[in-house]
Write a protein that holds these residues in place. Structure first.
Motif, PDB file in Angstrom:
ATOM      1  N   GLY A  18      45.135   3.167  -9.438  1.00 30.83           N
ATOM      2  CA  GLY A  18      46.158   4.205  -9.586  1.00 30.83           C
ATOM      3  C   GLY A  18      45.923   5.518  -8.876  1.00 30.83           C
ATOM      4  N   ALA A  19      44.908   5.631  -8.063  1.00 29.48           N
ATOM      5  CA  ALA A  19      44.669   6.881  -7.335  1.00 29.48           C
ATOM      6  C   ALA A  19      45.642   7.005  -6.176  1.00 29.48           C
ATOM      7  N   THR A  20      46.194   8.201  -6.038  1.00 31.51           N
ATOM      8  CA  THR A  20      47.032   8.491  -4.876  1.00 31.51           C
ATOM      9  C   THR A  20      46.538   9.787  -4.253  1.00 31.51           C
ATOM     10  N   ALA A  21      46.573   9.837  -2.940  1.00 33.26           N
ATOM     11  CA  ALA A  21      45.971  10.938  -2.189  1.00 33.26           C
ATOM     12  C   ALA A  21      46.509  12.305  -2.593  1.00 33.26           C
ATOM     13  N   ASP A  22      47.784  12.393  -2.917  1.00 34.63           N
ATOM     14  CA  ASP A  22      48.374  13.697  -3.219  1.00 34.63           C
ATOM     15  C   ASP A  22      48.394  14.024  -4.714  1.00 34.63           C
ATOM     16  N   ASP A  23      47.633  13.263  -5.517  1.00 33.37           N
ATOM     17  CA  ASP A  23      47.621  13.465  -6.965  1.00 33.37           C
ATOM     18  C   ASP A  23      46.179  13.494  -7.474  1.00 33.37           C
ATOM     19  N   ALA A  24      45.614  14.713  -7.538  1.00 34.25           N
ATOM     20  CA  ALA A  24      44.221  14.853  -7.983  1.00 34.25           C
ATOM     21  C   ALA A  24      44.034  14.304  -9.393  1.00 34.25           C
ATOM     22  N   GLU A  25      45.058  14.472 -10.233  1.00 35.74           N
ATOM     23  CA  GLU A  25      44.955  13.996 -11.614  1.00 35.74           C
ATOM     24  C   GLU A  25      44.753  12.485 -11.674  1.00 35.74           C
ATOM     25  N   SER A  26      45.268  11.748 -10.707  1.00 36.67           N
ATOM     26  CA  SER A  26      45.074  10.294 -10.707  1.00 36.67           C
ATOM     27  C   SER A  26      43.589   9.960 -10.521  1.00 36.67           C
ATOM     28  N   PHE A  27      42.883  10.759  -9.750  1.00 30.78           N
ATOM     29  CA  PHE A  27      41.441  10.581  -9.581  1.00 30.78           C
ATOM     30  C   PHE A  27      40.717  10.990 -10.865  1.00 30.78           C
ATOM     31  N   CYS A  28      41.193  12.066 -11.496  1.00 32.92           N
ATOM     32  CA  CYS A  28      40.587  12.525 -12.753  1.00 32.92           C
ATOM     33  C   CYS A  28      40.722  11.447 -13.825  1.00 32.92           C
ATOM     34  N   ARG A  29      41.879  10.834 -13.890  1.00 36.62           N
ATOM     35  CA  ARG A  29      42.131   9.787 -14.888  1.00 36.62           C
ATOM     36  C   ARG A  29      41.143   8.626 -14.708  1.00 36.62           C
ATOM     37  N   ILE A  30      40.966   8.212 -13.472  1.00 33.80           N
ATOM     38  CA  ILE A  30      40.008   7.129 -13.190  1.00 33.80           C
ATOM     39  C   ILE A  30      38.600   7.584 -13.566  1.00 33.80           C
ATOM     40  N   GLY A  31      38.241   8.787 -13.185  1.00 33.94           N
ATOM     41  CA  GLY A  31      36.913   9.315 -13.491  1.00 33.94           C
ATOM     42  C   GLY A  31      36.644   9.369 -14.987  1.00 33.94           C
ATOM     43  N   ARG A  32      37.616   9.854 -15.760  1.00 31.76           N
ATOM     44  CA  ARG A  32      37.445   9.912 -17.218  1.00 31.76           C
ATOM     45  C   ARG A  32      37.284   8.513 -17.809  1.00 31.76           C
ATOM     46  N   GLN A  33      38.057   7.553 -17.296  1.00 32.10           N
ATOM     47  CA  GLN A  33      37.937   6.169 -17.780  1.00 32.10           C
ATOM     48  C   GLN A  33      36.559   5.606 -17.468  1.00 32.10           C
ATOM     49  N   GLU A  34      36.064   5.862 -16.274  1.00 24.55           N
ATOM     50  CA  GLU A  34      34.745   5.363 -15.873  1.00 24.55           C
ATOM     51  C   GLU A  34      33.643   5.997 -16.729  1.00 24.55           C
TER      52      GLU A  34
END
Length: 132
Positions: A102-118
């Motif tokens: 679910g990461a998209t380049a223009d959405d930092a929160e999508s990276f945060c979401r993955i990071g929190r899950q990990e």
């Protein structure tokens, strides 16, 4: 009778050691490098997650030691780590993982979401990250 043990020992010593697979095919090492790349992308993109840099450095040293213990030379390890082809492959696998999750380049929160899950799942990726 004394010649038989000597002959067996000679045959064993004359047999070439098992050839090591290329480092690019060594699953444990590659999985850890891919995880490190994913964690790095998350920490660089997500403003609310940081990297555990000292921990990551220690893990990198352990990984190099693991490779040495498997029989790879420092020159082989360095050549693998310096390989542009292998770096591209590792980066591509990491990017694919992020996109599939679910990461998209223009959405930092999508990276945060993955990071929190990990982090929550205590995965290898998550162990390299810390919430700010």
């Amino acid at each position: 009778m004394k010649l038989l043990p000597l002959a067996l020992m000679g045959a064993v010593l004359a047999t070439p050691a098992a050839a090591l697979e290329p480092l690019s095919k060594e699953k444990y090492i590659n999985d850890r490098l891919i995880a490190a790349r994913i964690a790095d992308r998350i920490r660089r993109t997500c403003p609310s997650i940081d990297g555990r840099i000292l921990y990551a450095y220690g893990e990198a040293r352990k990984l190099k030691s693991y490779a040495r213990n498997k029989g790879y030379s420092n020159a082989q390890i360095d050549a693998f780590l310096d390989s542009k082809e292998d770096k591209k492959r590792i980066y591509a696998v990491a990017e694919d993982y992020l996109v599939r999750n679910g990461a998209t380049a223009d959405d930092a929160e999508s990276f945060c979401r993955i990071g929190r899950q990990e982090i929550q799942k205590n995965t290898v990726i998550g162990s390299l990250l810390v919430a700010k």
